[in-house]
Design a protein around this motif. Structure first.
Motif, short mmCIF file in Angstrom:
data_model
loop_
_atom_site.label_atom_id
_atom_site.label_comp_id
_atom_site.label_asym_id
_atom_site.label_seq_id
_atom_site.Cartn_x
_atom_site.Cartn_y
_atom_site.Cartn_z
N GLY A 447 46.33 -75.19 -53.11
CA GLY A 447 45.04 -75.52 -53.71
C GLY A 447 44.00 -75.81 -52.65
N LYS A 448 43.08 -76.71 -52.98
CA LYS A 448 41.96 -77.05 -52.10
C LYS A 448 42.27 -78.31 -51.31
CE LYS A 448 37.13 -78.56 -52.36
NZ LYS A 448 36.02 -78.90 -53.28
N LYS A 500 41.19 -71.81 -51.23
CA LYS A 500 42.52 -72.41 -51.41
C LYS A 500 43.40 -72.11 -50.20
CE LYS A 500 42.42 -70.22 -55.30
NZ LYS A 500 40.99 -70.23 -55.62
#
Length: 535
Positions: A447-448, A500
């Protein structure tokens, strides 16, 4: 490019993982049936050369398109691709017919000499004389559009209006361009204006060799003084990969001979030119440095000396939004004085504001022309541009999240179901890897991530993908291709529209390793470079 053998191997592995008979829990059995059916549908498409060709071109939407039932089953994938390319060309031609490619320039000349050259003694008693008089002394507007007639013919319509110190005029031009071959094109031009009479021109471009081309422009200008012919010829040659050499000869109005060398690289742009002509002869050197930053900042400087005097220019330009570039240049010359030129490029439109500050070489004018734009830019960038771009990005992301919310929820449910179905297989894989001191994924997140202090206020958005990654381990190896990892079994996109990464902490031969990979970056582990030092 996956072979049929690779497809079969992946199909068997996923069937073993998701087969309903391998799960006794009723809820897991239902989830397994749904994922098993998805895997089976995918294999049916990819194992058939015709449907695979359609899927490779159009994706899932192509399989649902009407009209493919007329495609003969005997057609090969290559023939299907040829059909697709033909349809693409037709669409491009239709798109070409609709494209006008508008271009325009608006220039507003400003006389601000009263800021530095004031007549205080003579006009000190005149009402309002205490305030500097800043005037617009000239304007120029030009616009052009292209109208593709066929795949090789284009009509170009352009016009301009100019005014200076109360006097002005304009003109309109029509050009017809035809691409005669891969090596050249020709153009006929017709024009008329209120300051000048009719104009007829012919322009020809031709590639002489793969590294050399020539352009010739002939024109006949009709006026009250008679017919004034003109001829311009440019010969250009690639001197090396990044360098071009030009020879130009112009006869007629303002006859001249010009030679120049232009070198353009990823980090710089250099130009050197020499012109001998009537009325102007000069020598010019300019250099531009390109910074490799997100805003595409460029700093430039030039020196031009000739019969008209000497001019030194320096400035910078920077990208302020997706389609806008802002630049400022200070011009210091003898006898021209000091000027500030501000330019804004917005898509195909250019807005130009030359501000004449003084006719003399005044240090104060040079100082304010240099420092003033910098102070104004950084203040506007911090207080207006940056907050606006941040808010615009947030609106776009929010809109994208809303449109994909249902799809993301479905993918999330499928990923969670896949993870639950993987538990037993992962347990066996870990036991086998532990027995051989092989590859064990300790933790993995996707993800981030926020590592930059300037982005510390942003929210971290990651999901745990330890189980799905361990399930992909085979013979103590994990190989991921150059594609978004959101499509892997057990994965989904936790932050749509944002950058991401995949962060993996794994153990190999009893030693901890760690790696962070971009979303579309290929990954192969284990690697010695991922090893975490003991200290």
């Amino acid at each position: 490019q996956a072979s049929q053998e690779e497809l079969k191997a992946a199909y068997r592995r996923l069937c073993m993982l998701y087969h309903p008979d391998k799960h006794r829990d009723p809820e897991l059995k239902i989830q397994a049936e749904r994922l098993f059916n998805l895997v089976h549908q995918a294999y049916e498409v990819l194992s058939d050369p015709q449907t695979r060709a359609i899927y490779d071109i159009y994706g899932r939407r192509g399989l649902e398109m009407e009209g493919w039932e007329v495609v003969e089953r005997k057609r090969t994938p290559a023939e299907i691709r040829e059909e697709f390319e033909r349809l693409q060309r037709e669409r491009e031609e239709r798109r070409l017919q609709q494209r006008t490619n508008p271009k325009g320039t608006i220039s507003v000349g400003i006389d601000a000499t009263d800021l530095f050259d004031r007549y205080d003694e003579e006009y000190e008693d005149v009402p309002g004389s205490s305030f500097p008089q800043i005037e617009i002394n000239k304007m120029h507007i030009s616009q052009s559009i292209e109208a593709p007639l066929t795949a090789t013919d284009t009509a170009i319509l352009s016009g301009n209006l100019s005014t200076q110190n109360g006097n002005g005029g304009g003109s309109i031009n029509l050009a017809l361009r035809r691409v005669t071959s891969a090596k050249g094109w020709g153009e006929l031009e017709f024009g008329a204006g209120d300051l000048q009479g009719p104009l007829f021109g012919l322009k020809i471009f031709r590639n002489l060799t793969p590294r050399c081309f020539i352009t010739t422009n002939c024109a006949l200008q009709f006026s009250s003084r008679g017919i004034r012919p003109g001829l311009t010829t440019v010969l250009a040659r690639n001197l090396d990969k990044n360098t071009m050499g030009y020879l130009q000869w112009r006869w007629g109005i303002q006859s001249a001979m010009n030679t120049s060398i232009v070198r353009d690289t990823k980090t710089s742009h250099f130009t050197m030119a020499l012109q001998l002509g009537i009325p102007h002869s000069f020598m010019m050197v300019s250099y531009q440095h390109k910074f490799q930053d997100e805003d595409q900042t460029r700093v430039k400087g030039s020196l031009k000396a000739g019969f008209f005097g000497t001019i030194v220019e320096y400035g910078a330009e920077r990208k302020i939004s997706r389609h806008s570039v802002l630049g400022a240049t200070v011009s210091v010359g003898v006898p021209q004085g000091v000027s500030l030129k501000i330019k804004l490029n917005r898509a195909s439109q250019t807005y130009f504001f030359p501000i004449h500050l003084t006719d003399q070489l005044l240090p104060s004018a040079v100082f304010y022309a240099t420092v003033g734009p910098l102070v104004i830019y950084f203040a506007m960038h911090r207080l207006i541009i940056k907050p606006y771009l941040r808010a615009q990005k947030e609106r776009e992301l929010e809109k994208q999240r809303e449109t994909t919310a249902s799809d993301v929820l479905q993918k999330k449910q499928e990923a969670e179901a896949a993870v639950r179905l993987m538990q037993e297989s992962v347990r066996r894989i870990i036991e086998a890897e532990e027995a051989r001191m092989g590859l064990i994924v300790v933790n993995a997140w996707y993800g981030k991530f926020v590592n930059d202090n300037s982005r510390k206020n942003e929210k971290v958005k990651v999901i745990d993908v330890t189980v799905p990654l361990q399930c992909l381990v085979k013979d103590s190896k994990l190989i991921l291709t150059e594609a978004s990892k959101a499509g892997l079994p057990g994965f989904y996109d936790p932050c749509v529209g944002e950058e991401k990464s995949l962060k993996v902490l794994y153990q190999f031969r009893g030693v901890l390793h760690q790696v962070m990979s971009a979303d579309n970056e290929a990954l192969r582990i284990p690697k010695q470079s991922h090893r975490i030092d003991a200290d």
